[in-house]
Design an enzyme around this catalytic site. Structure first.
Site, PDB file in Angstrom:
ATOM      1  N   GLU A  55       1.012  -0.961   0.203  1.00 45.45           N
ATOM      2  CA  GLU A  55       0.053   0.327   0.402  1.00 45.45           C
ATOM      3  C   GLU A  55       0.743   1.502   0.333  1.00 45.45           C
ATOM      4  O   GLU A  55       0.402   2.446  -0.476  1.00 45.45           O
ATOM      5  CB  GLU A  55      -0.765  -0.289   0.761  1.00 45.45           C
ATOM      6  CG  GLU A  55      -2.191  -0.649   1.281  1.00 45.45           C
ATOM      7  CD  GLU A  55      -2.664  -0.510   2.150  1.00 45.45           C
ATOM      8  OE1 GLU A  55      -3.698   0.429   2.801  1.00 45.45           O
ATOM      9  OE2 GLU A  55      -3.752  -1.711   2.560  1.00 45.45           O
ATOM     10  N   ASP A 147      -2.527  -4.395   3.401  1.00 50.32           N
ATOM     11  CA  ASP A 147      -2.655  -4.557   4.793  1.00 50.32           C
ATOM     12  C   ASP A 147      -3.513  -5.723   5.666  1.00 50.32           C
ATOM     13  O   ASP A 147      -4.322  -6.473   4.320  1.00 50.32           O
ATOM     14  CB  ASP A 147      -3.527  -3.045   5.604  1.00 50.32           C
ATOM     15  CG  ASP A 147      -2.099  -1.995   5.567  1.00 50.32           C
ATOM     16  OD1 ASP A 147      -1.204  -2.688   4.940  1.00 50.32           O
ATOM     17  OD2 ASP A 147      -2.699  -1.362   6.117  1.00 50.32           O
ATOM     18  N   ASP A 149      -6.146  -6.643   7.089  1.00 53.67           N
ATOM     19  CA  ASP A 149      -7.543  -6.509   7.235  1.00 53.67           C
ATOM     20  C   ASP A 149      -8.220  -6.701   6.117  1.00 53.67           C
ATOM     21  O   ASP A 149      -8.228  -6.693   4.949  1.00 53.67           O
ATOM     22  CB  ASP A 149      -7.406  -5.180   8.073  1.00 53.67           C
ATOM     23  CG  ASP A 149      -7.661  -3.715   7.463  1.00 53.67           C
ATOM     24  OD1 ASP A 149      -7.053  -3.708   6.009  1.00 53.67           O
ATOM     25  OD2 ASP A 149      -6.588  -3.403   7.934  1.00 53.67           O
ATOM     26  N   GLU A 151     -10.176  -4.371   4.814  1.00 57.36           N
ATOM     27  CA  GLU A 151     -10.029  -3.129   4.202  1.00 57.36           C
ATOM     28  C   GLU A 151      -8.685  -3.835   3.264  1.00 57.36           C
ATOM     29  O   GLU A 151      -8.981  -3.262   1.980  1.00 57.36           O
ATOM     30  CB  GLU A 151      -9.443  -1.971   4.950  1.00 57.36           C
ATOM     31  CG  GLU A 151      -9.677  -0.914   3.753  1.00 57.36           C
ATOM     32  CD  GLU A 151      -9.865   0.608   4.617  1.00 57.36           C
ATOM     33  OE1 GLU A 151     -10.093   1.361   3.936  1.00 57.36           O
ATOM     34  OE2 GLU A 151      -9.460   0.277   6.115  1.00 57.36           O
ATOM     35  N   ARG A 439      -3.491  -1.890  13.634  1.00 56.87           N
ATOM     36  CA  ARG A 439      -5.166  -2.168  13.342  1.00 56.87           C
ATOM     37  C   ARG A 439      -5.235  -3.375  13.621  1.00 56.87           C
ATOM     38  O   ARG A 439      -5.758  -3.719  12.677  1.00 56.87           O
ATOM     39  CB  ARG A 439      -5.726  -1.921  12.245  1.00 56.87           C
ATOM     40  CG  ARG A 439      -5.394  -0.086  11.410  1.00 56.87           C
ATOM     41  CD  ARG A 439      -5.677   0.602  10.255  1.00 56.87           C
ATOM     42  NE  ARG A 439      -4.981   1.798  10.275  1.00 56.87           N
ATOM     43  CZ  ARG A 439      -4.504   2.215   9.322  1.00 56.87           C
ATOM     44  NH1 ARG A 439      -3.734   1.440   8.718  1.00 56.87           N
ATOM     45  NH2 ARG A 439      -4.402   3.545   9.211  1.00 56.87           N
TER      46      ARG A 439
END
Length: 986
Positions: A55, A147, A149, A151, A439
């Site tokens: 990202e 990442d 997660d 998202e 996160r």
């Protein structure tokens, strides 16, 4: 909402199906998006490398260190596409076709709406995708490493779907820490994109859009323009508004405490009781009478330096039932600290019941009844207590502790943690990722990390085997935690804060890393052991109690002591039936206090407790509700604004389900169930929309307009005056109803103590560009001038407090090199630097300029932005030059120029601005007798930062930011004093 009885998810959203063939790709909403690629990536000859897509460029730089020449690492710079904001035919909500199965229509930013500045084009998502596509076409394999997660899963799917990456060569990898072992392990266990996780994230995106867009539009019609609402942000505002209402409704009550100062028999302590000092009156503390005005949030607002340090996550070891904590040294009421070998005991029972002393007379009666009564020890109890360490950090607890210990805002915490996760350049280590993924809501720790921290504790000279438990400590995560993640911890526990500092880590990064490192090491230490002593003492009709607590073994506290003031104290030894010496008896007055306002730490705790949003969204929620004007923050505490209350009341009345905390929490649970396959994506959304849609239509017709006539008439045009709300100020104002007429009446009634606003007046000042006259206007920042030929002539001037005018915008003969439509405007910054800007707000071109107004190309620094990859350029502020991203305003990254950079850029750095001694303005000699309405301190005259004039401010500023009213009489005295001082000043 759906119940657990529903069938497992078999109908994923169209936007969540990873295309595997051209036929499947056509079913994706991305296929309908403009400029979407229509062909899959070519399958020609492969290169000699694999492609990894992450990202951020900082993460790419760190991973590059671990992968050899057979890999190439590119950054997607976050999201590559988003739901379209323009509604197409057949769509119920912009970007969403609800009728045909909740198909989501995405668009890729090509720069046509918002481009970069400074002559250097900011790379658009379309250009970034094109680069990834070119490299993917030549790569053997493509590993999507966004990442770990939901998202991140969605971002990986968006890249694969938009570029039509071949399924047989495209893989998903996930890692919780950016270390060589973790990255290699992820590559060895590459998987396919998890469609169910994507479906859960797309359901969240769809829900946020179908709630946010209609409600925002409705509030714009009924309350004020530029308002917004949302499934999560509106509920967060409701928490603060509800607390505001509790504070407003709270009735302060008086109560008294009786405290004895005692010593053991036979102990001679020189003490003379003074009746004048034995009765202690409290200063009644009250909440601020008037709401704090909304203001743009700043980092200083989070400080709260006048507030006690409160650990929102834990309050150390709570007392056991029946155990009373020893009073503080001053007990907050002026009780002196006990001399050596004496102690304080509080009255806990009177006539075998809890004492309720509501006034001074009742307290005096108790003290009188105790005259001559012996103080006899009736019970001595000693207990060993265990204080266990807390779990390593989750996102929520990290934000709470960073706020409690270091006054960090949630956004500051997350921005700093992001850099620690992606990697920092350290001397002798290179680009090094210092913490795991930040996160997370899990407290799980990998076996390798547990073994490493146990080895560290055992070998550390300050700790050793006495601090190492026989088996690793384990911790339960909150309900719904994603246990695939780990807690936030150091990637390498041997990189101590001291070692990291020696390698160049500093500032916020060092402070936060030290907190994370200490919390992790402390979580695997043995508990602290406390010795708690309690004395029950009978005196006449009363029972007094004293408690003391000392640390017998510090345990985990050796690494990370609890936050806040520790009141551990050891009581002198006594035994049952001892008759104690009564040295003094204190009566202290107290007042009940309303519930405390939320600070960032306690608000995060409340959001987590109520299940509102996810840990990764807390920082953005807090930022959004402040920017929208619904709440403001002052001295570390949140205040609800008038418009925040109005909007909350309207939404609660007309959308009770949306504003119900349980609904918001329940939907988060349903997202978890979509991810596990228990619930269906479409069914969850259909059931919600079936109830929400008619409610929305009903509210559109029944919700009242939040504007009301005052019964007064406009003094300028005679039309009725109306109370209206402003999203800009977060409050209301009274203005003329003729503001939409032609010609418009812009009259706004001044607030109490505010001077009437001046209207525009034509002057005899000639415009330097066109020769017409300039029009004088007064705004919130003082006097300024515009040309009467505007908008054809955009010339403007500012006027300072001394009446000196400066041209702030002057048209030039040079065309904008970007849009080629308008002539550039020559402007001057506060630092006195000339620059040119395109007058078209959509173009947004800006550049340094020469004296003639010609754009000057910024010098090439050779430094790329850590966030977006655009070139960094040199800018000059009043403090001197600094580095700024050329992609501003889309990317606002900036950094100071340290000694190393100064040496590197010495040939192109502009000179430092000359230091001029700041002229101290002489204040008018006016006597001020007013007191602060908030704290009672004296007021003083203060110079306005927003132009000429003065205001009354608290003498304790900045600790107290109270303001007084500027009366016409006081203003007349100021004018007279200013006129009298003028000759002496010249």
């Amino acid at each position: 909402m759906p119940t657990p009885k529903k069938n497992a998810a078999t109908d994923k959203p169209a936007a969540a199906k990873k295309p595997r063939t051209k036929k499947a790709a056509a079913q994706s909403p991305a296929a309908d998006a403009p400029d979407a690629p229509t062909k899959a990536a070519p399958s020609g000859p492969r290169g000699n490398y694999d492609l990894v897509v992450v990202e951020s460029p900082a993460k790419a730089k760190t991973i590059n260190k671990y992968l050899g020449p057979n890999f190439r690492v590119l950054a997607s710079y976050g999201h590559v596409r988003d739901l379209d904001t323009k509604k197409k035919k057949g769509e119920d909500i912009a970007g969403i076709d609800i009728t045909n199965g909740w198909k989501l229509r995405y668009t890729v930013d090509d720069g046509s709406k918002d481009s970069g500045r400074g002559g250097r084009k900011f790379r658009t998502a379309k250009e970034i995708l094109a680069e990834i596509g070119r490299e993917a076409a030549k790569a053997n394999h493509v590993y999507l490493a966004s990442d770990p997660d939901r998202e991140g899963e969605s971002i990986a799917w968006h890249i694969a779907d938009e570029l039509k990456l071949p399924d047989e060569r495209t893989f998903r990898i996930r890692f919780n820490e950016i270390t060589k072992n973790a990255v290699n392990a992820a590559l060895s266990n590459a998987e396919k994109i998890n469609d169910l996780r994507v479906a859960a994230q797309e359901a969240r995106r769809a829900m946020d859009r179908v709630v946010g867009f209609p409600l925002s539009n409705l509030l714009g019609k009924k309350v004020a323009n530029k308002l917004s609402a949302g499934r999560v942000q509106s509920v967060a505002v409701k928490l603060i508004v509800d607390r505001e209402r509790e504070i407003e409704a709270f009735k302060t009550e008086e109560y008294w405490k009786i405290t004895a100062l005692l010593s053991a028999p036979g102990v001679n302590i020189p003490w003379t009781a003074d009746p004048a000092k034995s009765k202690i009156f409290a200063k009644k503390k009250t909440e601020v009478a008037k709401p704090v005005a909304w203001h743009k949030p700043t980092e200083e607002d989070t400080q709260g330096d006048d507030e006690p340090v409160v650990d929102t996550e834990t309050s150390d070891v709570p007392p056991e039932p029946g155990e009373a904590a020893a009073p503080a040294a001053t007990d907050g009421a002026g009780i002196p600290a006990p001399p050596k070998d004496s102690f304080l005991a509080n009255l806990v029972k009177w006539d075998n019941a809890e004492p309720k002393l509501t006034n001074e007379t009742e307290a005096d009666a108790v003290v009188a009844a105790l005259a001559g009564a012996p103080f006899v020890v009736t019970k001595v109890e000693q207990k060993d207590r265990v204080d266990r360490p807390l779990a390593p950090f989750t996102t929520s607890t990290l934000q709470q502790q960073a706020n409690a210990r270091m006054k960090f805002s949630a956004s500051r915490t997350m921005q700093t943690a992001q850099k620690l996760y992606e990697g920092i350049e350290l001397t002798g280590m290179g680009q090094t990722a210092l913490i795991t993924y930040m996160r997370t809501d899990s407290t799980r720790v990998s076996n390798d990390a547990l073994a490493a921290v146990r080895d560290f504790i055992k070998a550390d000279a300050r700790l050793g085997t006495n601090y190492l438990p026989s088996a690793p400590n384990t911790y339960a995560s909150n309900k719904g935690a994603q246990e695939g993640h780990e807690a936030i911890r150091p990637t390498d526990v041997t990189i101590t804060p001291a070692r990291a500092q020696a390698a160049g880590l500093g500032g916020d990064q060092l402070r936060l890393y030290e907190l994370i490192w200490k919390r992790f090491v402390a979580s695997q230490c043995v508990p602290a052991k406390l010795k708690v002593t309690t004395y029950d003492i009978t005196a006449g009709r009363g029972l007094f109690r004293a408690s003391g607590r000392v640390i017998a073994f510090d345990g985990y506290r050796r690494v990370l002591p609890p936050v806040g003031k520790q009141e551990d104290a050891e009581l002198p030894p006594v035994k049952e039936k001892d008759v104690l010496n009564r040295l003094d008896l204190f009566e202290s007055q107290h007042f009940t206090q309303p519930p405390p306002r939320f600070n960032e730490g306690s608000l995060v705790k409340a959001l987590e407790k109520e299940g509102i949003g996810r840990p990764s969204t807390y920082a953005s929620i807090i930022s959004t509700i402040q920017k929208r004007g619904y709440v403001t923050q002052d001295r570390g505490r949140f205040f609800a604004t008038e418009i925040g209350k109005v909007v909350t009341d309207l939404l609660v009345k007309h959308f009770p389900d949306i504003m119900d905390l349980k609904f918001t929490s329940h939907f988060e649970d349903e997202l978890d169930e979509i991810e596990t396959g228990k619930f269906k994506y479409r069914e969850v959304l259909d059931e919600f929309w079936g109830k929400f849609s008619p409610t929305l239509k009903k509210a559109d017709s029944e919700m009242p307009v939040a504007r009301e006539l005052t019964g007064e008439m406009c003094p300028k045009c005679g039309k009725p005056l109306q109370k209206r709300y402003s999203a800009t100020t977060g409050g209301f104002f009274i203005g003329c109803t003729g503001y939409t007429d032609d010609p418009a009446c812009k009259y706004i009634q001044p607030r109490p103590g505010e001077a009437e606003r001046e209207g525009p007046t034509t002057t005899d000042i000639v415009c330097p560009a066109c020769g017409k006259f300039m029009i004088r206007k007064v705004g919130r920042f003082g006097v300024f001038y515009t040309c009467e030929g505007a908008p054809d002539c955009p010339t403007t001037m500012n006027e300072n407090a001394e009446g000196v005018r400066t041209v702030t915008a002057l048209p030039t003969k040079h065309k904008c090199p970007k849009c080629e439509k308008h002539n550039l405007l020559l402007k001057e910054s506060k630092a006195g630097k000339k620059y040119v800007q395109c007058p078209d707000t959509k173009c947004k071109f800006i550049s340094d300029a020469d004296a003639d107004g010609a754009p000057v190309k910024p010098a090439d620094t050779g430094i790329a932005c850590e966030k977006c990859g655009s070139p960094m350029v040199i800018k000059v502020a009043w403090r001197g030059p600094f580095l700024s991203c050329s992609g501003y305003p889309k990317c606002r990254n900036a950094k100071s120029i340290n000694a190393e950079l100064k040496e590197k850029l010495k040939d192109i750095l502009p000179p430092m601005p000359e230091k001029t001694e700041k002229k101290k303005e002489e204040m008018p000699a006016v006597e001020i007798s007013d007191t602060c309405p908030e704290c009672g301190a004296s007021m003083k005259l203060m110079k306005s930062r927003f132009g000429p004039g003065y205001y009354l401010g608290c003498s304790k500023y900045p600790k107290c930011k109270g303001k007084g009213k500027m009366t016409p009489e006081l203003q007349a005295k100021i004018d007279a004093a200013t006129a009298a001082q003028a000759p002496a000043a010249t």
